[in-house]
Design a protein around this motif. Structure first.
Motif, PDB file in Angstrom:
ATOM      1  N   LEU A   2      10.792  41.022  32.085  1.00 11.39           N
ATOM      2  CA  LEU A   2      10.861  39.932  33.055  1.00 11.39           C
ATOM      3  C   LEU A   2       9.554  39.756  33.808  1.00 11.39           C
ATOM      4  N   GLU A   3       8.841  40.874  34.059  1.00  9.62           N
ATOM      5  CA  GLU A   3       7.589  40.754  34.805  1.00  9.62           C
ATOM      6  C   GLU A   3       6.543  39.975  34.008  1.00  9.62           C
ATOM      7  N   GLY A   4       6.438  40.226  32.690  1.00 10.41           N
ATOM      8  CA  GLY A   4       5.497  39.478  31.863  1.00 10.41           C
ATOM      9  C   GLY A   4       5.887  38.017  31.729  1.00 10.41           C
ATOM     10  N   ARG A   5       7.170  37.764  31.625  1.00 10.73           N
ATOM     11  CA  ARG A   5       7.650  36.381  31.508  1.00 10.73           C
ATOM     12  C   ARG A   5       7.384  35.615  32.798  1.00 10.73           C
ATOM     13  N   THR A   6       7.574  36.276  33.934  1.00 12.05           N
ATOM     14  CA  THR A   6       7.332  35.619  35.220  1.00 12.05           C
ATOM     15  C   THR A   6       5.846  35.335  35.404  1.00 12.05           C
ATOM     16  N   VAL A  29       3.074  38.948  41.183  1.00 11.37           N
ATOM     17  CA  VAL A  29       4.100  39.239  40.175  1.00 11.37           C
ATOM     18  C   VAL A  29       3.896  40.625  39.588  1.00 11.37           C
ATOM     19  N   MET A  30       2.697  40.903  39.139  1.00 10.63           N
ATOM     20  CA  MET A  30       2.462  42.066  38.292  1.00 10.63           C
ATOM     21  C   MET A  30       2.257  43.363  39.072  1.00 10.63           C
ATOM     22  N   TYR A  84      15.816  44.418  40.161  1.00 11.56           N
ATOM     23  CA  TYR A  84      14.894  43.469  40.776  1.00 11.56           C
ATOM     24  C   TYR A  84      14.718  42.204  39.939  1.00 11.56           C
ATOM     25  N   SER A  85      14.627  41.076  40.632  1.00 15.62           N
ATOM     26  CA  SER A  85      14.248  39.808  40.013  1.00 15.62           C
ATOM     27  C   SER A  85      13.262  39.121  40.942  1.00 15.62           C
TER      28      SER A  85
END
Length: 545
Positions: free
Chosen positions: A518-522, A501-502, A322-323
Motif C-alpha cells: 500500500l505504501e508504494g501504491r500510495t 508517504v514513504m 495503517y492506511s
C-alpha cells in the motif's frame, strides 16, 4: 537543569582496575555488587529511578563507526554493560518536570550482542516539550564519550504516524559554497554534539508511542568514504524504553498557524521548512487501541530462520492496521488529471517514464494500477531501465526525450550490494558528480524530467553487519537525497518529495528493498498527482509537451 545519570561500576570493572577490597567495607561492596539488578538514579529534586536492561557480551572485535574513536578505548568482548531504558521527561510551559515515561517491566535481559553499541550508554536524558512538538536528546557531558557526532532516527506512532525530523540532519552534508571546508569544520574531532533536537508533526492530540534508535555512533561528513563505517548493532540500538510514550498537545494546523503568525524566527518554534504534510498514515483498527510501531529489521543469521527473535523483528503484521489519509480528499482521486486539456495540448497519448531499476519498475506497476482504476485512456507509463546516475548518457537521453516527463530515481544501485559481487558504494562526492553530469547531458537533449526522493531501505542483515556489504541505510540515502534536491534546485528541475508517504513506513518493504504494498501504491498516486499538477499549472522548469 538536566538530571545526571549515576552509574555503578560492575565487579569486573573494579577488579580489573587494580584495586583491592579488604575488611568489612570490601565485603559490603561485594555483597552489593552481587545483586541481580543494577540501578541508575536521576537526581531532580527527589531521586527518580530508571529501569535498566542488561545486554550481553560482545563476541568479536569489529571495526567501529569513525576513525575519531580511539581503538584503545573500545570495550573488550568480556565486559558486561547495563543500558538504562532512557525515559522521556515531559516539559511543561511552567518548566515543571511533570511526568516520566517508562515502565517497571523494562528490566528483561537482552540477547547477546555481536558489536558493542556505545550510543545507548551515552544518552543522558530525553525531554519532550509538547507545546513546541519538540524532542530533545541530551548526551552525557563526558570526556570519555566515544560517540562525538551521533546519528539518530525516530518515529512516533499512535492514531497517526510521524517521523522525528532532527536538526542535526537538517544541517546537511552538502554546502554549495565552500562545502568541503565547511563540513570539515562541523566534523572537527575536537568538537562534539551534546544535544540533538527533533520535531514532529501530527494532525491530532493524544498519547503516542515514541521510538528513537541510534544509527551511527559517529556520523560521516560529505567528503569521507562511508564504506567501512558500521551501523550501530540493530539488536541493541534503542535509545528509548520499549513502552516509552509522549502526550501530544499541539496539532499540525496549530503549529503551522502559530509559526506563520510568530515574529520570532521559525526555528525557535518549528523547523523553518515546515509545511503541512499532504497526508498521514492513520491507525484504522477500530477494535483495539494503537500499539507501538517498532522498527522492523532483519537480524543476523535470520534469513529463512524460524527463531522467535527473527520472526518478531521481521514481522510485517505491525503495518497492517495503517492506511493513508490525505489532507486534501481530492488527492485520492487524481483531481489534477484533465483528459480534455491533455488532448487539446497534444492529440496523442501522454507518456510518463520512470528512469531507474527495480524501484522504478515497481513504480510503473503502481502507476498502471491507478491508471486502470480511474479508467485513464490517454496516459501511458513505462520504465527506462537504468542503474546509476552515470547512465543518464546521450543514448538513454534520446529514449527519455520521447517521454512527456521522465521521473528519475537513481540511488539504490549506487549504495546497494551488486548481484554476485561486492563493489564499494558510490561516495557522496562521486554521486554528486555523476548526477550533475547526467542532468547536464539530458538537459542538452531537451529531456523533460523531474527528480524524485530516493527510498529508504529497511535495515537488512547485509547493511547492519560490520563492516557492511550493502550501504542502503538511512544516513547514506539521506546524503544522496540531499544531493538530488540540491541539484534539482540548482538546475531548475522539479523535485518530487513523497516523504510524507514513504518515510513513516520506511521499514515496511517485505523483501527489505521493494515497496510493493500500500505504501508504494500510495506514493505512485501522489507522484501522478504531482505530474498532472505540473502539467496543468505549467510549472516553471518543466513544460511537458
Amino acid at each position: 537543569m538536566f538530571p545526571q545519570v549515576q552509574e555503578r561500576r560492575s565487579l569486573q570493572q573494579i577488579l580489573s582496575s587494580g584495586g583491592t577490597m579488604r575488611g568489612l567495607n570490601g565485603q559490603i561492596v561485594l555483597l552489593a555488587l552481587a545483586c541481580v539488578s543494577c540501578w541508575f538514579t536521576y537526581s531532580v529534586g527527589a531521586s527518580l529511578r530508571l529501569f535498566p536492561q542488561q545486554y550481553g557480551t560482545g563476541n568479536r572485535d569489529q571495526q567501529r563507526n569513525s576513525p575519531v574513536v580511539n581503538e584503545e578505548g573500545l570495550v573488550s568482548a568480556s565486559e558486561t554493560f547495563l543500558r538504562p531504558s532512557v525515559q522521556i521527561i515531559e516539559h511543561r510551559h511552567d518548566n515543571e518536570l511533570s511526568m516520566l515515561v517508562g515502565s517497571a517491566n523494562s528490566t528483561g535481559a537482552m540477547p547477546p550482542m555481536t558489536t558493542p553499541s556505545f550510543l545507548q550508554s551515552e544518552v543522558e536524558q530525553i525531554t519532550h516539550i509538547p507545546h513546541e512538538s519538540k524532542i530533545v536528546v541530551k548526551f552525557k557531558d563526558s570526556i570519555d564519550r566515544k560517540c562525538l557526532k551521533p546519528r539518530i532516527f525516530g518515529r512516533i506512532s499512535g492514531q497517526y504516524l510521524s517521523m522525528i525530523h532532527w536538526d542535526a540532519d537538517a544541517e546537511g552534508k552538502l554546502i554549495l559554497h565552500d562545502e568541503l571546508n565547511h563540513r570539515r569544520l562541523i566534523f572537527d574531532n575536537t568538537t562534539r554534539t551534546d544535544i540533538i533536537t527533533g520535531y514532529y508533526i501530527l494532525p491530532s492530540t493524544g498519547r503516542y508511542s515514541i521510538e528513537i534508535i541510534g544509527l551511527l555512533c559517529n556520523d560521516f561528513p560529505f567528503d569521507q568514504d562511508f564504506n567501512p563505517i558500521c551501523l550501530e548493532d540493530a539488536d541493541h540500538n534503542h535509545l528509548t524504553a520499549p513502552d516509552a510514550f509522549i502526550d501530544v498537545m499541539t496539532t499540525s494546523d496549530a503549529l503551522l498557524t502559530d509559526a506563520a503568525a510568530s515574529t520570532k524566527p521559525l526555528v525557535s518554534t518549528f523547523p523553518p521548512t515546515a509545511r503541512k504534510p499532504f497526508g498521514f498514515w492513520k491507525w484504522n483498527n477500530a477494535t483495539i487501541d494503537p500499539v507501538p510501531l517498532t522498527t522492523r529489521y532483519q537480524g543476523q543469521n535470520c534469513r529463512k530462520s524460524v527463531e522467535k527473535r527473527c520472526l518478531e523483528s521481521g514481522s510485517l503484521e505491525r503495518f497492517k492496521p495503517y492506511s493513508f489519509q490525505w489532507s486534501d480528499p481530492d488527492m485520492s482521486t487524481l483531481s489534477y488529471h484533465d483528459n480534455n486539456k491533455i488532448k487539446a495540448d497534444s492529440n496523442q497519448t501522454f507518456h510518463i517514464c520512470a528512469a531507474g531499476n527495480s524501484h522504478s519498475r515497481e513504480l510503473v506497476v503502481h502507476f498502471n494500477y491507478w491508471i486502470d482504476r480511474f479508467n485513464i485512456t490517454n496516459v501511458s507509463t513505462w520504465q527506462l531501465t537504468m542503474s546509476y546516475p552515470r547512465d543518464m548518457n546521450y543514448g538513454n537521453g534520446e529514449k527519455a526525450a520521447g517521454c512527456n516527463i521522465t521521473i528519475v530515481g537513481l540511488g539504490q544501485w549506487s549504495a546497494g550490494k551488486k548481484p554476485r559481487k561486492v563493489i564499494p558504494a558510490t561516495t557522496l562526492p562521486e554521486y554528486y558528480k555523476e548526477l550533475q553530469n547526467g542532468i547536464l547531458n539530458w538537459k542538452s537533449l531537451g529531456v523533460k524530467m523531474a527528480l524524485r526522493k530516493i527510498h529508504y531501505n529497511p535495515l537488512g542483515d547485509i547493511s547492519t553487519q560490520c563492516p557492511p556489504i550493502d550501504w542502503r541505510s538511512p544516513p547514506v540515502i539521506d546524503g544522496y537525497n540531499e544531493i538530488v534536491q540540491t541539484l534539482a534546485e540548482k538546475h531548475n528541475i522539479p523535485y518530487i518529495d513523497a516523504g510524507a508517504v514513504m518515510d513513516p513506513m520506511w521499514d515496511s518493504a517485505s523483501d527489505y528493498c521493494h515497496y510493493r504494498g500500500l505504501e508504494g501504491r500510495t506514493e505512485a498516486l501522489y507522484i501522478l498527482q504531482e505530474v498532472f499538477r505540473m502539467k496543468k499549472n505549467n510549472i516553471q522548469g518543466w513544460q511537458g509537451s
